[in-house]
Design a protein around this motif. Structure first.
Motif, mmCIF file in Angstrom:
data_model
loop_
_atom_site.group_PDB
_atom_site.id
_atom_site.type_symbol
_atom_site.label_atom_id
_atom_site.label_comp_id
_atom_site.label_asym_id
_atom_site.label_seq_id
_atom_site.Cartn_x
_atom_site.Cartn_y
_atom_site.Cartn_z
ATOM 1 N N VAL A 172 0.861 -1.178 0.000
ATOM 2 C CA VAL A 172 0.000 0.000 0.000
ATOM 3 C C VAL A 172 0.893 1.221 0.000
ATOM 4 O O VAL A 172 1.791 1.347 0.815
ATOM 5 N N ARG A 204 1.137 4.313 3.156
ATOM 6 C CA ARG A 204 1.223 4.052 4.597
ATOM 7 C C ARG A 204 2.673 3.987 5.027
ATOM 8 O O ARG A 204 3.553 3.665 4.239
ATOM 9 N N PRO A 214 6.031 0.502 5.039
ATOM 10 C CA PRO A 214 5.356 -0.412 4.107
ATOM 11 C C PRO A 214 6.010 -1.775 4.127
ATOM 12 O O PRO A 214 7.174 -1.930 4.486
#
Lengths: 567, 425
Positions: free
Chosen positions: B300, B303, B306
């Protein structure tokens, strides 16, 4: 002269027929006849007839003859009249003129044919050229169109290229911009982080103060009893000395680590240097030596000689033990040079091979050269081996030669001496043993005599005692009644005495027999151990003549011993 | 030793027989054996108390109360007689001595993953500190807790430190926002600094090889860079692509095979063993043909932290192999041959790898993925071992015995010991 032509053709063709029939129809040589006569093919006989009748008829013979004469004379032929003025025809001149005319006609025909041929050729050439021209024009058109198309494409591609370049530049600019943004943001974040961290630190300090202030009642350590240190020593005070010692220890640790690493690196270096040396030697051996290659270029030869000198020098020194800068450089440089030479050599060989593939003559040369090389190498090896063999043989010969004079005799003497000494040693031992034997024999015989005497005494005593017993027993028996048991006892005693006296020779025989049967292994008395050993020893020193004597020796000796024993 | 709630249970390692049972005041969060295996410390973070128990004398007890300072971490010193407690908010580190009942403080410790490290021989301790927004490292002598060296590091925000096994070099790495690995010698000199690239996320994990010859740095760009100890320069980059095309790599794929159920032998009500075997699936290893494409998980993007990059690194004990896990490809363990610096084996599992550890004696790797199976790999081959038992035993982590003969498999509530037989030679 077209008219002339038109008329003469029919005349010539049917010569013999038409001489009489002349027509005056000279005028019937219209231009229309020209076209007809231009045809190569001769006209048909019908036409000819008409022509002939057209020119000269019965009415105008004179006129036609004079006309013909005039024409001929104008053409340069002699007149057909016999004389300059008369009306008589000169047949010979007529025939000559006709012949001339025929010849002329032939020539003209030939010329015409040639001209027509040429004309046709030219016509076909022209056609051909016209076709070529047409084709070339077409091709030109095509290529022009192609060029235009290609130019278009080129323009398009260039414009695309420019666009792409532009895009690339844009992208790069963007990337740069983004990087700048990132870096500026990063600095901003760092700055913010630092600010926050300072705040946080302040908080922590505050907290720390509070915690420390809240007196240590809560913070405690309850321990049942102190535990000894793991290594059993007592704790030391922290002093400068300990600090110094700590530093020392730390540096020691570091130093030992570095030393270990340095040792490893030295080992590695030494190994690598050895490998390089080996490689250098291998490369030198791979490269062809100068003598075998007269075809080599002179430069290489010169280089080789220099290199060989260097190599010799370098190899003499123990390179791997020195480790200074210059030596290292020399080694690497020399290896590089050798490697380059090897490369050149290999390239040359490659070229030779490639040239060999292309030309037949070259092939022969190449092959012969390669063969030459191989052969020369083989020969060299052989020479080496032969030399070595010769050397060794020489050495052996030398030895032999020198030995023949004195040394061989000496050597032989030496061997003989050695043997003699050995023999003497053995003799000495043998004599010693013999002496020992004698001594032992004497002692044994004495012992045996003693034993015999003792036995005799013992037997006498026994006999006396038995007699005494017997007598006492008989005395008793007299007092008592004579019974079988006492008689039995008596008889037993008697038997014993008898046995003693009578069985001696048996015993002796038995004993000797047993001894003879297995001389070394009977060990009934300690006495027998010695002779067994000696017999064995003598058996080992195998002198054939001695053996049976030795074997015979103990046996009669034992027998005599037995004799002495039993007596 | 294991702890259950507030009780400490000590068992014998070879027979799992109960030896001792101690009761602490509150729930235990962390336990640690002392280096000489005579004491166990139980840290109760919530209460801020550390209790120490002795194995030889069960009656002996010791309790260290941090009071209002709180407790965040606790560990033994290498000599087994001192306990280092990190207070809350990383205010300070308190060094309690069990021999002299004395207390020392280390101020401004750094709040990072690995702030306190001891050398392998236990002589020196390095502590990362941060004062005034600058990172420092203090090196202490463990025998008398004297400060040996104190120097600053060129990092933005130190993320971890680690001693080399030979105790002479300290590797310091920066936060993942900056790719920077610094190498300091024992006396505080900067030996070298390594920076592979500038902007993308940096170092994720670091491991020293047991001979101190290599330092493997795993980073967020899915690569492992190996530095050598002579020049501290990169000798190779190991890449973790999602497709393996090299013919020399062996790929072991875990394949599930459902057991064949003999329908005639089914009895009613079904026996326990039968029931468990019906529902438990067996699995075995299959060799997949190259090229193999592994399961790739796209992280993702927006965020923090990761799941990208090489998150786990471990060298084998004989210095021949390096096992790595790329978090993008969470089901695979990559095993590299260090002598050839090439990828030798890839183990592809069915579930995400939770933990792997090398045998301390031989080149044997044990892997667990959260299922009830433990996977063993050695250069001779690999094997799937099913933990026998009823119900699910989800292995979350494992730990080898120092002799290499057995290992402990831990799940959330239970643990079991797996004994490995030595081969009869």
């Amino acid at each position: 002269m077209g008219d002339w032509k038109t008329i003469t053709v029919p005349v010539l063709s049917s010569d013999s027929k038409n001489i009489p029939s002349y027509t005056s129809e000279r005028k019937i040589s219209p231009p229309s006849m020209n076209s007809q006569v231009l045809r190569l093919s001769l006209p048909s006989s019908k036409n000819m007839h008409s022509f002939f009748s057209a020119f000269c008829t019965e009415e105008n013979i004179e006129q036609s003859i004079s006309y013909i004469d005039r024409e001929l004379t104008t053409l340069g032929f002699p007149s057909i009249y016999a004389e300059s003025k008369g009306k008589e025809l000169n047949l010979i001149s007529i025939i000559n003129c006709m012949n001339e005319l025929l010849v002329l006609q032939h020539k003209n025909l030939r010329a015409q044919e040639e001209v027509e041929m040429q004309h046709m050729k030219l016509g076909s050439d022209m056609d051909h050229l016209q076709n070529c021209y047409a084709k070339l024009k077409e091709q030109l058109e095509l290529s022009k169109r192609e060029i235009v198309g290609l130019q278009e494409r080129d323009r398009q591609l260039q414009s695309k290229n420019r666009n792409l370049h532009q895009l690339l530049k844009n992208e790069k600019d963007e990337v740069q911009k983004l990087q700048n943004i990132i870096s500026s943001r990063a600095t901003q974040y760092n700055h913010d982080m630092k600010r926050k961290e300072r705040e946080y630190n302040k908080l922590k300090e505050r907290l720390h103060q509070l915690v420390m202030n809240k007196k240590d009642k809560k913070m405690a350590m309850e321990i049942l009893n102190c535990v000894g240190r793991a290594d059993g020593k007592r704790g030391a005070w922290r002093t400068d000395k300990t600090e110094a010692r700590n530093e020392e220890e730390m540096f020691k640790v570091l130093l030992s680590d570095y030393e270990q690493r340095q040792k490893q690196l030295l080992l590695e270096n030494a190994e690598l240097k050895k490998v390089l040396q080996q490689m250098k030697k291998d490369i030198i051996s791979l490269l062809p030596p100068q003598k075998q290659k007269p075809k080599e270029k002179s430069e290489d030869g010169l280089v080789m000689s220099d290199q060989e000198e260097d190599i010799g020098e370098l190899n003499k020194e123990n390179m791997w033990e020195l480790s200074c800068e210059t030596v290292r450089e020399q080694l690497t440089n020399s290896i590089r040079k050798q490697w380059r030479m090897l490369k050149n050599h290999v390239e040359k060989l490659d070229n030779q091979v490639s040239r060999g593939h292309s030309g037949a003559l070259n092939e022969k040369d190449v092959i012969s050269r390669e063969d030459h090389e191989l052969e020369t190498e083989k020969l060299e090896l052989e020479i080496q081996q032969c030399k070595e063999m010769i050397k060794t043989q020489q050495q052996l010969l030398q030895q032999q030669l020198t030995c023949d004079d004195d040394t061989t005799l000496l050597l032989q003497d030496c061997y003989l001496l050695e043997e003699r000494e050995r023999l003497q040693e053995e003799w000495r031992l043998f004599r010693e043993q013999k002496k020992n034997f004698e001594k032992e024999r004497k002692s044994f015989t004495e012992a045996a005599i003693r034993l015999g005497l003792e036995r005799k005494a013992f037997e006498e005593d026994r006999g006396a005692w038995l007699k005494h017993q017997f007598l006492t027993m008989t005395a008793d028996c007299k007092s008592e009644n004579a019974t079988t048991p006492s008689a039995f006892l008596r008889s037993k005693y008697l038997v014993q005495i008898m046995f003693l006296h009578s069985s001696e020779p048996d015993i002796r025989l038995v004993k000797s027999a047993s001894r003879q049967r297995k001389p070394p292994s009977v060990l009934s008395a300690p006495i027998s151990a010695e002779p067994c050993q000696t017999s064995q020893y003598i058996a080992q020193n195998s002198v054939a003549s001695e053996k049976p004597a030795a074997d015979n020796m103990p046996n009669p000796w034992v027998e005599s011993d037995d004799k002495e024993e039993t007596e | 030793a294991s702890c259950v709630q507030h009780r400490l249970v000590v068992r014998d390692a070879s027979s799992l027989q109960l030896l001792q049972l101690y009761t602490c005041l509150d729930q235990i969060q962390y336990i640690e054996w002392s280096s000489d295996s005579l004491f166990i410390l139980c840290a109760l973070y919530k209460r801020g108390i550390v209790q120490v128990w002795s194995l030889e004398q069960p009656a002996w007890h010791c309790r260290i109360d941090e009071g209002s300072a709180g407790l965040v971490a606790s560990c033994w010193s290498p000599d087994g007689r001192h306990i280092l407690n990190t207070t809350e908010f990383h205010l300070r580190i308190t060094v309690w001595s069990l021999c002299t009942k004395s207390v020392s403080y280390i101020k401004y410790p750094k709040a990072c993953q690995q702030g306190v490290v001891f050398t392998k021989d236990g002589r020196y301790m390095a502590v990362a500190e941060r004062r005034d927004c600058k990172d420092f490292i203090s090196i202490f002598v463990c025998s008398n807790w004297q400060l040996l060296r104190h120097f600053d590091t060129e990092t933005q925000d130190l993320s971890g430190i680690e001693w080399a096994p030979n105790g002479c070099v300290l590797a310091v790495w920066d936060t993942c926002l900056e790719y920077k690995v610094l190498l300091y010698s024992l006396d505080g000199r900067l030996l070298s600094s390594f920076r592979a690239y500038e902007w993308p996320l940096g170092v994720k994990s670091i491991a020293w090889s047991p001979s101190s010859q290599f330092l493997a740095i795993g980073s967020f760009d899915e690569k492992v860079r190996i530095l050598n100890h002579v020049t501290w320069k990169k000798i190779t980059e190991l890449d973790h692509p999602a497709t393996i095309a090299s013919k020399k790599t062996i790929v072991y794929k875990e394949v599930e095979k459902s057991p064949a159920v003999d329908t005639e032998r089914l009895s009613f009500p079904p026996t326990r063993e039968l029931a468990s075997s019906l529902f438990s699936t067996q699995s075995k290893y299959d060799i997949s043909q190259v090229p193999v494409s592994l399961q790739y998980v796209k992280p993702v993007a927006d965020r923090a932290n990761p799941k990208v990059g090489v998150g786990m690194l471990a060298f084998s004990a004989d210095n021949c192999f390096l096992a790595t896990k790329n978090d993008n490809i969470p089901n695979a363990v990559w095993i590299w041959d260090i002598r050839k610096l090439k990828l030798s084996v890839v183990l592809e599992q069915l579930c995400t790898i939770q933990c792997f550890q090398w045998d301390p004696c031989q080149p044997r790797l044990a892997v667990c993925t959260g299922t009830s199976r433990v996977y063993l790999w050695s250069p001779a081959g690999c094997v799937v071992v099913q933990v026998p038992g009823e119900g699910d035993f989800q292995i979350v982590s494992l730990s080898w015995h120092s002799s290499g003969d057995s290992m402990v498999l831990l799940s959330k509530d239970n643990f079991c010991v797996c004994y490995l037989e030595r081969e009869e030679v």
